[in-house]
Every structure is written in structure tokens, then in C-alpha cells.
Design an enzyme around this catalytic site. Structure first.
Site, PDB file in Angstrom:
ATOM      1  N   LYS A 173       0.842  -1.202   0.000  1.00  0.00           N
ATOM      2  CA  LYS A 173       0.000   0.000   0.000  1.00  0.00           C
ATOM      3  C   LYS A 173       0.876   1.251   0.000  1.00  0.00           C
ATOM      4  O   LYS A 173       1.704   1.430   0.890  1.00  0.00           O
ATOM      5  CB  LYS A 173      -0.917  -0.024   1.223  1.00  0.00           C
ATOM      6  CG  LYS A 173      -1.888  -1.203   1.213  1.00  0.00           C
ATOM      7  CD  LYS A 173      -2.663  -1.337   2.505  1.00  0.00           C
ATOM      8  CE  LYS A 173      -1.798  -1.803   3.651  1.00  0.00           C
ATOM      9  NZ  LYS A 173      -2.585  -2.142   4.869  1.00  0.00           N
ATOM     10  N   THR A 204      -9.362   7.854   8.897  1.00  0.00           N
ATOM     11  CA  THR A 204      -8.749   6.735   8.176  1.00  0.00           C
ATOM     12  C   THR A 204      -8.339   5.588   9.079  1.00  0.00           C
ATOM     13  O   THR A 204      -7.724   4.637   8.622  1.00  0.00           O
ATOM     14  CB  THR A 204      -7.516   7.225   7.396  1.00  0.00           C
ATOM     15  OG1 THR A 204      -6.603   7.845   8.309  1.00  0.00           O
ATOM     16  CG2 THR A 204      -7.918   8.210   6.325  1.00  0.00           C
ATOM     17  N   GLY A 206      -8.545   2.216  10.606  1.00  0.00           N
ATOM     18  CA  GLY A 206      -9.259   1.017  10.221  1.00  0.00           C
ATOM     19  C   GLY A 206      -9.308   0.755   8.734  1.00  0.00           C
ATOM     20  O   GLY A 206      -9.883  -0.245   8.297  1.00  0.00           O
ATOM     21  N   THR A 207      -8.698   1.615   7.919  1.00  0.00           N
ATOM     22  CA  THR A 207      -8.750   1.388   6.467  1.00  0.00           C
ATOM     23  C   THR A 207      -7.985   0.135   6.067  1.00  0.00           C
ATOM     24  O   THR A 207      -8.389  -0.569   5.146  1.00  0.00           O
ATOM     25  CB  THR A 207      -8.203   2.602   5.704  1.00  0.00           C
ATOM     26  OG1 THR A 207      -6.919   2.954   6.231  1.00  0.00           O
ATOM     27  CG2 THR A 207      -9.137   3.794   5.824  1.00  0.00           C
ATOM     28  N   GLY A 208      -6.871  -0.150   6.745  1.00  0.00           N
ATOM     29  CA  GLY A 208      -6.116  -1.357   6.426  1.00  0.00           C
ATOM     30  C   GLY A 208      -6.907  -2.613   6.732  1.00  0.00           C
ATOM     31  O   GLY A 208      -6.907  -3.577   5.946  1.00  0.00           O
ATOM     32  N   CYS A 209      -7.610  -2.608   7.873  1.00  0.00           N
ATOM     33  CA  CYS A 209      -8.473  -3.737   8.235  1.00  0.00           C
ATOM     34  C   CYS A 209      -9.570  -3.911   7.191  1.00  0.00           C
ATOM     35  O   CYS A 209      -9.873  -5.028   6.751  1.00  0.00           O
ATOM     36  CB  CYS A 209      -9.104  -3.511   9.602  1.00  0.00           C
ATOM     37  SG  CYS A 209      -7.962  -3.216  10.954  1.00  0.00           S
TER      38      CYS A 209
END
Length: 268
Positions: A173, A204, A206-209
Site C-alpha cells: 500500500k 482513516t 481502520g482502512t487497512g483492516c
């Protein structure tokens, strides 16, 4: 209906972890299940406490899921101790789990270390070889590849290094540190860039989860890896574009996916 399992920590404020995974998987059209690695007391301003489960109880959760409703895909998130990592690896190997997406929650975007050094070694030794895909951010990829990433070319080299070293596909990412929102997939078919639009949204957390869970959901539904990544990235972009902010505190939290129903219908 296809099924997906999230193995991760609980976020009491609902912004990340198990809670974000459940929402993302549900809105991407699969039945979501969980095996919780730790409870956290946290909100938009930070983490106040962590209570880790025992390896024995984590194994019981995994056994309960796999012996009744077998997951079509598995997402692994926050696992902070070597013993829990070993348990996950042993149980997933025992059940020959498929479509494993590993979100290596090791280093925050700020650079702060989120995992014990000995747990990093265990994670790369035990879980990386089992994963179909791993989804590191730039700091995590620097740790995994052992290099500095400051350009798209460096992203490509690091992704190749991780792919060759651990034998799994890599979705690296980009983020604001290298580019606006362009991610790089390195897999057996080569390199593929997924361009994204930068959305000026402070929420933002929690965007990776959410991204890794959406990928797992689409893999569970039978989409090829590159297609699953593309659909998940489109979904996350729509969630951020919704711009919903429920936070009362001073810290960031991504609640954007609570509006997912408005645009997820086309993705399910």
C-alpha cells in the site's frame, strides 16, 4: 452464501479490528465469522488497555469455526505474541485453510512499532508461507524487505523481495508517503499497479483492516486475486468518499463504511 473468517483483535470503539472486518465482509456479500486474539479498550484518541486471549482459547475458537462452518477465506490481523501466531499457523495448517490474507499489523504509518520483535520473526516464519496475500503498508514493507521505500521504483523492488523471500503475493500500500493512493500487487503473474484517488478524509483509522477484509471476502466469492484486490480497493474508496464522521473526540476514526449499503450493492 460464501463465508470468511477474521482472526484479529477487537476494537471496542468499532473503528478497526474485528468490528471493521465484520462490517466489510458483510457488506461485500459473505457470512463473516471471528476468532478474537485480544480485547482492547480504545476509542478515537488511543488505546487504553489490551487483554490478550490464551493460545488454548484461540485454538478453541478456530476449532469451533472450522468444524461447523468452514471459511472460504481467512483474514489475519493483529496478533502480538509468538504463542498466538504459532497457534494460528498450526490450526490453519491442520484444517488446510485456503485464501488466507495476512494484514501484517507490525508498524503504524507513523513509524511506531506495534508488535514484539520476536513476534515479527514468528509471523514471517509461520504465517507468511501460509498466506495467499499479505498487505503491508510502507513501514511494514521496509521491515519485511530490509530496505528504505521512498519511490514507486523502490516499492516495486521491495514487493519483489517480499514475494521472493516468503512465497506469497504482496499488496504494498503506497499511501501519502510515496504516492496519493496507488497500491502495488506483486504476484506470480508479475507486477500490477492499482491507481487510486486521494480522498481528503481524516477518518482513516481502520482502512487497512477494511481493505484486507474486503479482499478476503471477494476471494471467498471466487474472484481471482487481482480482481478481488480491485473490487476491494473500489469499495474502500467509496467508503472514504462517504465522509461520515461519528467521532466526538480529537482522534481520527474511520466510520465511513457505516454508509456502505449505499454503494456496496454493485459490488456484492
Amino acid at each position: 452464501m460464501k463465508t470468511a473468517l477474521s482472526i484479529a483483535g477487537s476494537d471496542s470503539s468499532g473503528g478497526a479490528g474485528i468490528q471493521a472486518d465484520l462490517k466489510a465482509m458483510t457488506m461485500n456479500g459473505v457470512f463473516a465469522m471471528t476468532a478474537i486474539t485480544a480485547l482492547t479498550a480504545q476509542n478515537t484518541t488511543g488505546v487504553q488497555g489490551i487483554f490478550e486471549v490464551t493460545p488454548e482459547f484461540l485454538a478453541q475458537q478456530l476449532d469451533a469455526v472450522f468444524t461447523d462452518i468452514r471459511p472460504d477465506a481467512v483474514k489475519i490481523g493483529m496478533v502480538s505474541s509468538p504463542a498466538l501466531i504459532e497457534t494460528i499457523g498450526e490450526r490453519l495448517s491442520h484444517y488446510q485453510a485456503q485464501n488466507i490474507v495476512l494484514d501484517p499489523v507490525m508498524v503504524a504509518t507513523s513509524g511506531a512499532r506495534l508488535i514484539q520483535p520476536q513476534a515479527v520473526e514468528t509471523l514471517t516464519r509461520v504465517l507468511m508461507p501460509l498466506a495467499l496475500l499479505t498487505t503491508p503498508n510502507i513501514p511494514e514493507a521496509e521491515l519485511l524487505a530490509g530496505c528504505t521505500i521512498d519511490s514507486p521504483a523502490a516499492m516495486e523492488q521491495a514487493a519483489k523481495t517480499i514475494h521472493d523471500r516468503y512465497g506469497c503475493a504482496v499488496l504494498l500500500k503506497g499511501g501519502h508517503r510515496v504516492n496519493d493512493a496507488n497500491d502495488l500487487l506483486c504476484w506470480e503473474e508479475g507486477l500490477q499497479w492499482f491507481e487510486g484517488q486521494r480522498i481528503d478524509n481524516p477518518n482513516t483509522h481502520g482502512t487497512g483492516c477494511t481493505l484486507s477484509s474486503a479482499i478476503a471476502a471477494n476471494l471467498a466469492k471466487g474472484y481471482p486475486l487481482a480482481v478481488a484486490v480491485g473490487r476491494a480497493k473500489e469499495y474502500l474508496t467509496g467508503a472514504l468518499a462517504a465522509m461520515l464522521d461519528l467521532g466526538q473526540g480529537s482522534g481520527p476514526m474511520n466510520h465511513a463504511w457505516t454508509l456502505q449499503g449505499k454503494f456496496a450493492e454493485e459490488l456484492v
